[in-house]
Design an enzyme around this catalytic site. Structure first.
Site, short mmCIF file in Angstrom:
data_model
loop_
_atom_site.label_atom_id
_atom_site.label_comp_id
_atom_site.label_asym_id
_atom_site.label_seq_id
_atom_site.Cartn_x
_atom_site.Cartn_y
_atom_site.Cartn_z
N CYS A 1 10.94 65.78 2.95
CA CYS A 1 10.41 66.99 2.32
C CYS A 1 10.52 68.23 3.19
CB CYS A 1 8.96 66.79 1.89
SG CYS A 1 7.77 66.77 3.27
N SER B 1 24.43 77.78 32.17
CA SER B 1 25.10 76.89 31.22
C SER B 1 26.49 76.56 31.71
CB SER B 1 25.20 77.56 29.83
OG SER B 1 25.96 76.76 28.94
N CYS C 1 4.28 62.41 2.49
CA CYS C 1 5.16 62.13 1.36
C CYS C 1 5.83 60.77 1.49
CB CYS C 1 6.21 63.23 1.20
SG CYS C 1 7.59 63.12 2.37
N THR D 1 15.95 73.78 34.79
CA THR D 1 15.82 72.83 35.89
C THR D 1 14.87 73.35 36.97
OG1 THR D 1 17.86 73.72 36.86
CG2 THR D 1 18.04 71.70 35.55
N HIS E 1 19.62 74.56 19.42
CA HIS E 1 19.51 73.10 19.29
C HIS E 1 18.14 72.66 18.79
CE1 HIS E 1 22.97 72.59 22.45
NE2 HIS E 1 23.41 72.95 21.25
N VAL F 1 19.95 81.12 39.32
CA VAL F 1 19.56 82.05 38.25
C VAL F 1 18.18 82.64 38.49
CG1 VAL F 1 21.00 80.91 36.52
CG2 VAL F 1 18.63 80.18 36.81
N CYS G 1 5.43 61.11 7.24
CA CYS G 1 4.79 62.24 6.58
C CYS G 1 3.92 61.73 5.42
CB CYS G 1 5.89 63.18 6.06
SG CYS G 1 5.35 64.57 5.08
#
Length: 260
Positions: free
Chosen positions: A143, A206, A168, A39, A132, A249, A166
């Site tokens: 693929c 966090s 593919c 942030t 994440h 922080v 993609c």
């Protein structure tokens, strides 16, 4: 409710000295970072007052939505990206830089992050485990081919005809963990091992409210690691932490680095 946030001048210097000493003597040091680290670089948080999920429906980014309506998913994903980044080109802040210095000086073995912005990499941290995923890549759902995300988002914005595909024929998707998906086994297994092996574990910026990442400080504390929590708000792990700093922080981490 009273606001118990503190500035760096409100923190006992002896407490910072104790944290620095724990880091100095640790054989294995690990940090977990959350939205509070980003942030300060101008990236809004997802949760809390005026968070991204106050303005966008998380259900629009569920795995089921991608499967059922990939075009709609991508249209909303483009809108989400603009809401997060807009015209801002975020850069690492003092907290990112402090963690990179801890690693380069041999005091930190890895940064585990819940963030998807890539700013730890930009700051120079070598070992970053992105729990994440990352917004900087897309991956083919069929693929597994990965490519830079920027060109794909530009294509979606210009063509107005998502979803991007993609070679593919498969649909590209952001290389992040979507709602309704499990965390990647490789990243989580490595993060859990590091938490178990750590002598000092920094939980930084966090809320420690989202599982399974929120379990990592618990694993560390149960393994007799010195748990340090730096976050403006209370977290479920405060009671098991050796040190809790309800402060910025970008001030606390550099102050610890100075003591090393």
């Amino acid at each position: 409710m009273a606001d118990d946030r503190h500035g760096i001048d409100d923190i006992d210097g002896e407490t910072l000295d104790a944290v620095a000493e724990a880091i100095r003597t640790a054989e294995t040091g690990v940090a977990l970072t959350g939205a509070g680290v980003s942030t300060a670089s101008g990236i809004p948080s997802f949760r809390g007052d005026d968070g991204i999920w106050e303005r966008h429906d998380p259900a629009d980014f569920h795995r089921r939505r991608l499967d059922a309506d990939p075009a709609g998913f991508w249209a909303d994903r483009l809108s989400l990206r603009e809401a997060i980044y807009g015209d801002v080109d975020p850069e690492p802040n003092a907290a990112h830089a402090a963690l990179a210095r801890l690693e380069s000086s041999g005091h930190l073995d890895a940064v585990l992050t819940q963030n998807i912005d890539g700013l730890h990499d930009d700051a120079g941290t070598d070992r970053v485990i992105e729990l994440h995923g990352t917004h900087r890549r897309v991956v083919c759902d069929d693929c597994g081919h990965r490519r830079d995300a920027e060109a794909v988002f530009e294509q979606v914005a210009a063509d107005g005809d998502p979803p991007p595909r993609c070679d593919c024929g498969g649909v590209y998707r952001p290389d992040v963990v979507l709602f309704g998906e499990p965390m990647p086994d490789v990243a989580m297994n490595e993060a859990q091992r590091l938490a178990r092996d750590s002598d000092v574990f920094l939980a930084v910026g966090s809320s420690l409210s989202v599982q399974p990442a929120s379990l990592l400080p618990k694993i560390a504390a149960e393994g007799d690691s010195t748990l340090v929590v730096v976050n403006y708000e209370e977290t479920p792990r405060d009671a098991s932490a050796a040190h809790v700093h309800r402060a910025d922080v970008t001030q606390v981490l550099p102050a610890i680095v100075e003591r090393l």
